[in-house]
Design a protein around this motif. Structure first.
Motif, PDB file in Angstrom:
ATOM      1  N   ASN A 376       0.807  -1.228   0.000  1.00 52.09           N
ATOM      2  CA  ASN A 376       0.000   0.000   0.000  1.00 52.09           C
ATOM      3  C   ASN A 376       0.841   1.280   0.000  1.00 52.09           C
ATOM      4  N   TYR A 377       2.136   1.148   0.066  1.00 50.86           N
ATOM      5  CA  TYR A 377       3.014   2.322   0.115  1.00 50.86           C
ATOM      6  C   TYR A 377       2.750   3.274  -1.058  1.00 50.86           C
ATOM      7  N   HIS A 378       2.702   4.576  -0.753  1.00 46.93           N
ATOM      8  CA  HIS A 378       2.586   5.591  -1.801  1.00 46.93           C
ATOM      9  C   HIS A 378       3.934   5.832  -2.478  1.00 46.93           C
ATOM     10  N   ASP A 379       4.953   6.039  -1.654  1.00 46.90           N
ATOM     11  CA  ASP A 379       6.262   6.446  -2.171  1.00 46.90           C
ATOM     12  C   ASP A 379       7.177   5.225  -2.239  1.00 46.90           C
ATOM     13  N   LYS A 380       7.079   4.505  -3.345  1.00 48.82           N
ATOM     14  CA  LYS A 380       7.881   3.297  -3.512  1.00 48.82           C
ATOM     15  C   LYS A 380       9.374   3.622  -3.632  1.00 48.82           C
ATOM     16  N   GLN A 381       9.692   4.802  -4.143  1.00 45.38           N
ATOM     17  CA  GLN A 381      11.103   5.183  -4.291  1.00 45.38           C
ATOM     18  C   GLN A 381      11.794   5.239  -2.929  1.00 45.38           C
ATOM     19  N   ARG A 382      11.184   5.916  -1.973  1.00 46.50           N
ATOM     20  CA  ARG A 382      11.786   6.015  -0.645  1.00 46.50           C
ATOM     21  C   ARG A 382      11.739   4.683   0.091  1.00 46.50           C
ATOM     22  N   LEU A 383      10.707   3.883  -0.184  1.00 46.51           N
ATOM     23  CA  LEU A 383      10.637   2.551   0.407  1.00 46.51           C
ATOM     24  C   LEU A 383      11.841   1.716  -0.015  1.00 46.51           C
ATOM     25  N   HIS A 384      12.135   1.707  -1.302  1.00 50.93           N
ATOM     26  CA  HIS A 384      13.247   0.891  -1.789  1.00 50.93           C
ATOM     27  C   HIS A 384      14.597   1.429  -1.308  1.00 50.93           C
ATOM     28  N   LEU A 385      14.699   2.752  -1.146  1.00 54.94           N
ATOM     29  CA  LEU A 385      15.926   3.303  -0.577  1.00 54.94           C
ATOM     30  C   LEU A 385      16.134   2.772   0.836  1.00 54.94           C
ATOM     31  N   SER A 386      15.048   2.686   1.603  1.00 55.15           N
ATOM     32  CA  SER A 386      15.153   2.156   2.964  1.00 55.15           C
ATOM     33  C   SER A 386      15.519   0.677   2.950  1.00 55.15           C
ATOM     34  N   LEU A 387      14.891  -0.094   2.081  1.00 50.29           N
ATOM     35  CA  LEU A 387      15.166  -1.524   2.009  1.00 50.29           C
ATOM     36  C   LEU A 387      16.586  -1.807   1.528  1.00 50.29           C
ATOM     37  N   GLU A 388      17.150  -0.875   0.758  1.00 50.12           N
ATOM     38  CA  GLU A 388      18.514  -1.030   0.256  1.00 50.12           C
ATOM     39  C   GLU A 388      19.558  -0.402   1.169  1.00 50.12           C
ATOM     40  N   GLY A 389      19.115   0.152   2.302  1.00 51.42           N
ATOM     41  CA  GLY A 389      20.044   0.780   3.233  1.00 51.42           C
ATOM     42  C   GLY A 389      20.645   2.063   2.738  1.00 51.42           C
ATOM     43  N   LYS A 390      19.915   2.795   1.885  1.00 50.60           N
ATOM     44  CA  LYS A 390      20.438   4.014   1.267  1.00 50.60           C
ATOM     45  C   LYS A 390      19.631   5.248   1.645  1.00 50.60           C
ATOM     46  N   ASN A 391      18.883   5.164   2.738  1.00 48.91           N
ATOM     47  CA  ASN A 391      17.989   6.260   3.095  1.00 48.91           C
ATOM     48  C   ASN A 391      18.503   7.067   4.281  1.00 48.91           C
ATOM     49  N   GLY A 392      19.800   7.188   4.404  1.00 53.68           N
ATOM     50  CA  GLY A 392      20.386   8.074   5.392  1.00 53.68           C
ATOM     51  C   GLY A 392      20.352   7.545   6.814  1.00 53.68           C
TER      52      GLY A 392
END
Length: 531
Positions: A376-392
């Motif tokens: 249900n996530y709206h922002d898939k881009q930020r979701l994948h950054l988090s899952l890839e360990g690239k979200n700061g």
């Protein structure tokens, strides 16, 4: 006579405010001229303008000053060994009213009045209207200034329109610089180096003290050159204090036209911000490590009026509107403590998380999703950054095949966690959530139970500080005693206060920096030298 000279020396070195000067000035000899160089200070160097801070605000101010009055000596300085401040690591997307790209997509009815109304809706009356109005009226001049000085904006945003609608904005008006804040800062620095020889950029310059004369005008600064930043020790304090950073060589700069404070916020100063708002001791920040309260302390010491010190703005590594698909759990009790939607109020949600952390000695809160919530996530881009360990900082999300694996990873009691989830699922099914979470908002995420599971530490990031020096629409700081503008000095960007109040609307942080950077630079360039 000896006593008067001694008093005058103490006044100048301590930077006492202009209101305190009146009785002192009356005691000085009749031939004492406040606009003459005080004999007690040996100036090591003279300059027309000193700009402290090399981020977006300071860079724009330096350029605008140089263009306003060519031929001046301008020093653009930073306390860090790396230029750019927090701007360098910020997105700096920008709300612009009336841009060509906005017109291309058919948005012809936008206005500064609409932008002002959008900002004021978030400010909740805390803002100073004339300052906010100045920002809203000057978004297009700022956009044009940046474009004219080498900054490029990303036309691929918004399906190739360059414009992307953002929450809180009544019109589609937001643009993105190529490479974010780094693109802005590096483009402006490139322009300075190639086109403006009068601007000298210096690193590792710590501002220790702002010097005002008996009439209250800023005439100089005490600095330390070759300063070496160390996040473990304070910039200011007593020389015999082992926690005091005493690196660098003390020098006195005579500033003939104007000092421009573009030193940013104090987001990284946990003690300073935590002393003001207790729960902020535990909030993380992704701002520049040098974003401490040193420059603000120097301004307060010199009599600048500080306001909005109890205000702050939270940001989360994931969109707040996507938090509601999961549950927030105290890792010790394994129980929920809040409605994860919370009226989509990031401030209220952030405070609730930090308050819960304070009850467990700062331990982090866990956000848990199942597969349905992730879908249900709206922002898939930020979701994948988090899952890839690239979200700061603290933005990583982990995937677990079973709930037991998740509980073990976060050292949680699996039995209590299962009990919490079962209770949550039943209450949601009955539309009677214990914290009032609205079932109607939940789409297909009305229960937790579909493997795999996902979890992350969720901590609000304190990335923007509304507190700072109160300014006028001319970017002049206000004296805390006289409540009049202080001559010879200007403040812009996050070092200033009054623009946004309760919470800053998204895509407006760059406006505060840019608009008042232009105003500060132009007004400093027009100043008459004090000698």
């Amino acid at each position: 006579m000896e006593n008067n000279n001694k008093s005058r020396r103490q006044f100048i070195r301590l930077g006492i405010t202009s209101a305190a000067v009146a009785p002192l000035a009356a005691m000085l000899p009749l031939n004492a001229n406040a606009n003459q160089t005080p004999p007690e200070i040996h100036w090591d160097e003279e300059m027309d303008i000193l700009v402290m801070g090399t981020g977006m605000a300071g860079s724009i101010a330096a350029i605008k000053a140089a263009e306003t009055t060519p031929g001046m000596k301008i020093i653009l300085a930073d306390k860090m060994s790396r230029l750019g401040g927090s701007s360098l690591i910020s997105g700096l997307n920008m709300a612009v009213v009336g841009s060509p790209w906005q017109k291309e997509i058919g948005v012809l009815d936008d206005s500064w009045e609409l932008l002002l109304a959008d900002i004021e809706k978030e400010s909740k009356g805390y803002n100073h209207i004339e300052i906010t109005k100045t920002i809203a009226q000057n978004t297009l001049p700022l956009f044009n200034f940046l474009c004219d000085h080498g900054v490029e904006f990303d036309k691929s945003i918004g399906n190739g329109t360059g414009i992307k609608p953002l929450g809180g904005h009544s019109r589609a008006r937001c643009v993105w610089p190529v490479n974010g804040g780094s693109g802005i800062v590096k483009s402006l620095q490139k322009h300075m180096k190639e086109n403006i020889a009068e601007i000298e950029i210096r690193k590792q310059i710590l501002l220790e003290e702002i010097i005002r004369n008996p009439e209250g005008r800023v005439i100089g600064a005490k600095v330390r050159e070759n300063y070496v930043f160390n996040r473990e020790v304070k910039d200011f304090g007593e020389n015999d204090n082992p926690s005091f950073n005493a690196t660098g060589n003390t020098r006195y700069y005579k500033i003939k036209r104007g000092l421009i404070m573009a030193t940013g916020g104090y987001n990284q100063d946990r003690k300073f911000r935590g002393d003001e708002v207790g729960v902020l001791y535990n909030s993380v920040s992704t701002a520049n490590p040098g974003a401490t309260a040193g420059a603000l302390k120097a301004m307060i010491k010199a009599g600048f009026k500080p306001i909005h010190m109890t205000l702050f703005r939270f940001a989360f590594p994931i969109p707040t509107e996507d938090i509601l698909w999961g549950i927030l759990v105290n890792p010790r009790t394994c129980k929920r403590f809040i409605d994860e939607f919370n009226n989509n109020d990031r401030q209220g949600l952030g405070l609730a998380i930090l308050s819960e952390r304070r009850r467990i000695n700062g331990e982090q809160i866990v956000l848990i999703y199942d597969q349905t919530g992730i879908e249900n996530y709206h922002d898939k881009q930020r979701l994948h950054l988090s899952l890839e360990g690239k979200n700061g900082t603290e933005g990583t999300m982990w995937k677990f095949e079973t709930l037991e694996e998740l509980a073990q990873n976060f050292n949680m009691d699996i039995n209590q966690l299962q009990k919490t989830i079962a209770e949550y699922n039943q209450n949601m099914a009955d539309n009677k959530d214990q914290f009032g979470k609205p079932k109607a908002m939940m789409k297909t995420s009305t229960s937790i139970g579909k493997a795999p599971y996902y979890a992350m530490w969720l901590n609000p990031r304190y990335n923007y500080s509304q507190g700072g020096a109160m300014i006028t629409p001319q970017a002049q700081p206000i004296d805390v005693v006289t409540e009049q503008p202080i001559p010879g000095v200007f403040v812009c960007g996050e070092a200033s206060a009054g623009s946004y109040g309760y919470i800053r609307l998204t895509a407006c942080g760059s406006l505060d920096c840019g608009v008042f950077g232009m105003i500060a630079g132009e007004n400093a360039g027009k100043e008459t030298p004090w000698e």
